[in-house]
Scaffold this motif. Structure first.
Motif, PDB file in Angstrom:
ATOM      1  N   TYR A  77      24.230 -18.159 -22.682  1.00 25.07           N
ATOM      2  CA  TYR A  77      24.371 -19.412 -23.406  1.00 25.07           C
ATOM      3  C   TYR A  77      24.000 -19.220 -24.880  1.00 25.07           C
ATOM      4  CZ  TYR A  77      23.318 -20.842 -18.550  1.00 25.07           C
ATOM      5  OH  TYR A  77      23.288 -20.960 -17.185  1.00 25.07           O
TER       6      TYR A  77
ATOM      7  N   TYR B   3      22.718 -21.722 -28.110  1.00 31.94           N
ATOM      8  CA  TYR B   3      22.263 -23.038 -28.535  1.00 31.94           C
ATOM      9  C   TYR B   3      22.012 -23.026 -30.039  1.00 31.94           C
ATOM     10  CZ  TYR B   3      21.271 -24.220 -23.641  1.00 31.94           C
ATOM     11  OH  TYR B   3      21.378 -24.476 -22.300  1.00 31.94           O
TER      12      TYR B   3
ATOM     13  N   LEU C 228      23.980 -27.265 -27.038  1.00 30.11           N
ATOM     14  CA  LEU C 228      24.746 -26.165 -26.458  1.00 30.11           C
ATOM     15  C   LEU C 228      26.035 -25.938 -27.234  1.00 30.11           C
ATOM     16  CD1 LEU C 228      24.928 -24.152 -24.058  1.00 30.11           C
ATOM     17  CD2 LEU C 228      26.144 -25.956 -22.818  1.00 30.11           C
TER      18      LEU C 228
ATOM     19  N   TYR D 249      28.957 -21.356 -23.504  1.00 30.89           N
ATOM     20  CA  TYR D 249      28.321 -20.647 -22.404  1.00 30.89           C
ATOM     21  C   TYR D 249      29.367 -19.868 -21.625  1.00 30.89           C
ATOM     22  CZ  TYR D 249      29.705 -24.726 -19.536  1.00 30.89           C
ATOM     23  OH  TYR D 249      30.398 -25.729 -18.914  1.00 30.89           O
TER      24      TYR D 249
ATOM     25  N   GLN E 124      29.862 -17.586 -17.795  1.00 32.31           N
ATOM     26  CA  GLN E 124      29.275 -17.206 -16.516  1.00 32.31           C
ATOM     27  C   GLN E 124      29.870 -15.938 -15.944  1.00 32.31           C
ATOM     28  OE1 GLN E 124      29.816 -19.912 -13.333  1.00 32.31           O
ATOM     29  NE2 GLN E 124      31.990 -20.208 -13.689  1.00 32.31           N
TER      30      GLN E 124
ATOM     31  N   SER F 105      20.890 -16.511 -17.550  1.00 29.06           N
ATOM     32  CA  SER F 105      20.355 -16.917 -16.255  1.00 29.06           C
ATOM     33  C   SER F 105      21.241 -16.408 -15.142  1.00 29.06           C
ATOM     34  CB  SER F 105      20.240 -18.442 -16.163  1.00 29.06           C
ATOM     35  OG  SER F 105      21.525 -19.029 -16.027  1.00 29.06           O
TER      36      SER F 105
ATOM     37  N   ILE G 284      23.461 -17.274 -11.842  1.00 28.89           N
ATOM     38  CA  ILE G 284      24.262 -18.416 -11.383  1.00 28.89           C
ATOM     39  C   ILE G 284      24.064 -18.565  -9.881  1.00 28.89           C
ATOM     40  CG2 ILE G 284      26.600 -19.283 -11.035  1.00 28.89           C
ATOM     41  CD1 ILE G 284      27.428 -17.869 -13.500  1.00 28.89           C
ATOM     42  N   GLY G 285      24.081 -19.817  -9.445  1.00 28.40           N
ATOM     43  CA  GLY G 285      24.068 -20.039  -8.010  1.00 28.40           C
ATOM     44  C   GLY G 285      22.693 -20.074  -7.416  1.00 28.40           C
ATOM     45  N   GLY G 286      21.691 -19.978  -8.213  1.00 33.73           N
ATOM     46  CA  GLY G 286      20.336 -20.091  -7.689  1.00 33.73           C
ATOM     47  C   GLY G 286      19.582 -21.135  -8.465  1.00 33.73           C
ATOM     48  N   ASN G 287      18.328 -21.299  -8.171  1.00 38.36           N
ATOM     49  CA  ASN G 287      17.550 -22.279  -8.909  1.00 38.36           C
ATOM     50  C   ASN G 287      16.475 -21.583  -9.736  1.00 38.36           C
ATOM     51  OD1 ASN G 287      15.950 -21.401  -6.853  1.00 38.36           O
ATOM     52  ND2 ASN G 287      15.124 -23.393  -6.351  1.00 38.36           N
TER      53      ASN G 287
ATOM     54  N   ARG H  62      18.830 -29.953 -14.192  1.00 37.64           N
ATOM     55  CA  ARG H  62      19.832 -28.901 -14.193  1.00 37.64           C
ATOM     56  C   ARG H  62      20.399 -28.709 -12.813  1.00 37.64           C
ATOM     57  NH1 ARG H  62      18.507 -22.508 -14.279  1.00 37.64           N
ATOM     58  NH2 ARG H  62      20.530 -21.712 -14.933  1.00 37.64           N
TER      59      ARG H  62
ATOM     60  N   ALA I 218      21.740 -26.616  -9.948  1.00 38.39           N
ATOM     61  CA  ALA I 218      21.579 -25.234  -9.503  1.00 38.39           C
ATOM     62  C   ALA I 218      22.815 -24.862  -8.716  1.00 38.39           C
ATOM     63  CB  ALA I 218      20.344 -25.097  -8.642  1.00 38.39           C
ATOM     64  N   GLY I 219      23.542 -23.882  -9.211  1.00 39.11           N
ATOM     65  CA  GLY I 219      24.743 -23.467  -8.518  1.00 39.11           C
ATOM     66  C   GLY I 219      25.960 -24.188  -9.044  1.00 39.11           C
ATOM     67  N   LEU I 220      27.020 -24.174  -8.300  1.00 37.10           N
ATOM     68  CA  LEU I 220      28.295 -24.692  -8.772  1.00 37.10           C
ATOM     69  C   LEU I 220      28.474 -26.148  -8.412  1.00 37.10           C
ATOM     70  CD1 LEU I 220      30.615 -21.710  -7.818  1.00 37.10           C
ATOM     71  CD2 LEU I 220      29.737 -22.297 -10.069  1.00 37.10           C
TER      72      LEU I 220
ATOM     73  N   SER J 104      29.703 -27.792 -14.863  1.00 35.17           N
ATOM     74  CA  SER J 104      28.370 -27.901 -15.443  1.00 35.17           C
ATOM     75  C   SER J 104      27.372 -27.080 -14.657  1.00 35.17           C
ATOM     76  CB  SER J 104      27.921 -29.363 -15.478  1.00 35.17           C
ATOM     77  OG  SER J 104      27.813 -29.879 -14.185  1.00 35.17           O
ATOM     78  N   TYR J 105      27.823 -25.980 -14.123  1.00 34.09           N
ATOM     79  CA  TYR J 105      26.960 -25.165 -13.282  1.00 34.09           C
ATOM     80  C   TYR J 105      25.859 -24.527 -14.106  1.00 34.09           C
ATOM     81  CZ  TYR J 105      31.240 -22.843 -14.738  1.00 34.09           C
ATOM     82  OH  TYR J 105      32.352 -22.463 -15.415  1.00 34.09           O
ATOM     83  N   GLY J 106      24.633 -24.939 -13.771  1.00 30.79           N
ATOM     84  CA  GLY J 106      23.492 -24.223 -14.281  1.00 30.79           C
ATOM     85  C   GLY J 106      23.128 -24.422 -15.731  1.00 30.79           C
ATOM     86  N   LYS J 107      23.960 -25.079 -16.521  1.00 28.27           N
ATOM     87  CA  LYS J 107      23.620 -25.127 -17.940  1.00 28.27           C
ATOM     88  C   LYS J 107      22.450 -26.068 -18.171  1.00 28.27           C
ATOM     89  CE  LYS J 107      26.889 -28.727 -19.309  1.00 28.27           C
ATOM     90  NZ  LYS J 107      27.988 -29.104 -20.213  1.00 28.27           N
TER      91      LYS J 107
END
Lengths: 113, 117
Positions: A33, A35, A45, A48, A50, A94, A96-99, B91, B93-95, B101-104
């Motif tokens: 990303y 900023y 922003l 970005y 992915q 970061s 992707i797909g996790g927290n 935010r 988390a994931g798709l 707006s995934y994760g931004k």
């Protein structure tokens, strides 16, 4: 050490010149990303990405361009079309797909004179 | 992404707990609450995040209300080095289903926390 590196820390350019800000990460993160931060303001922003060779406009993309030719690198070009380029620019990455959290670089302060 | 509302500034005495509130009344089920802080002219630093349970780590505790419409970041023993701007962010988390707006991370104005002796 793993991390995200922005260079240079300070950058001065003449008005009307394009300038490219570097951002490199060795965290194996898919998402990156860019900023922009103005004095006393929060972060906004710009772009970005992915995945390699793909990126999306953020909220203030006009006057900026990016590329994502390698997973580790996400350079930002501030073009002469950007009307107010002087600002503090921050890069982040970061998973992707996790927290999990995003990691930020230390920023580049661009001054256009 | 849901919008967050934070007080513009707060003060705290050194050694006391700092409790920073955040409202996120439009938060959706798949959005996490994240807290970052930024010391002047540096990149934001991650503090903590959570979904619906309270969370604690070595830096802070995060208390999320049962309806998830607000949260509080707690710095249990504030020091002068905790003076910074604190950002509360929601935010995905994931798709997302729309994949847009995934994760931004979307930052608001944050709270300027001043810790004084």
């Amino acid at each position: 050490d793993g991390g995200i590196t922005q260079s240079p820390k300070y950058l001065f350019r003449k008005e009307g010149q394009n300038v490219t800000l570097s951002c490199e990460q060795n965290l194996n993160h898919d998402a990156m990303y860019w900023y922009r931060q103005d004095p006393g303001q929060g972060l906004r922003l710009i772009y970005y990405s992915q995945i390699v060779n793909d990126f999306q406009k953020g909220d203030i993309a006009e006057g900026y361009s990016v590329s994502r030719e390698k997973k580790e690198s996400f350079p930002l070009t501030v073009t002469s079309a950007q009307k107010n380029p002087t600002a503090f620019y921050l890069c982040a990455s970061s998973i992707i797909g996790g927290n999990t959290e995003a990691f930020f670089g230390q920023g580049t302060r661009l001054t256009v004179v | 992404d849901a919008k967050t509302t934070q007080p513009p500034s707060m003060d705290c005495a050194e050694g006391r707990a700092a409790n920073l509130p955040c409202n996120h009344s439009t938060i959706s089920g798949n959005e996490y609450v994240y807290w970052y802080r930024q010391i002047h002219s540096q990149g934001p630093q991650y503090i903590i995040h959570g979904l619906k349970n309270n969370e604690t780590n070595e830096m802070a505790s995060l208390i999320i209300t049962e309806d998830r419409k607000s949260s509080t970041l707690i710095l249990p023993h504030a020091t002068l080095r905790d003076t910074a701007v604190y950002y509360c962010i929601v935010r995905v988390a994931g798709l997302n289903a729309g994949g847009t707006s995934y994760g931004k991370l979307t930052f608001g104005q944050g709270t300027i926390l001043t810790v004084h002796p």
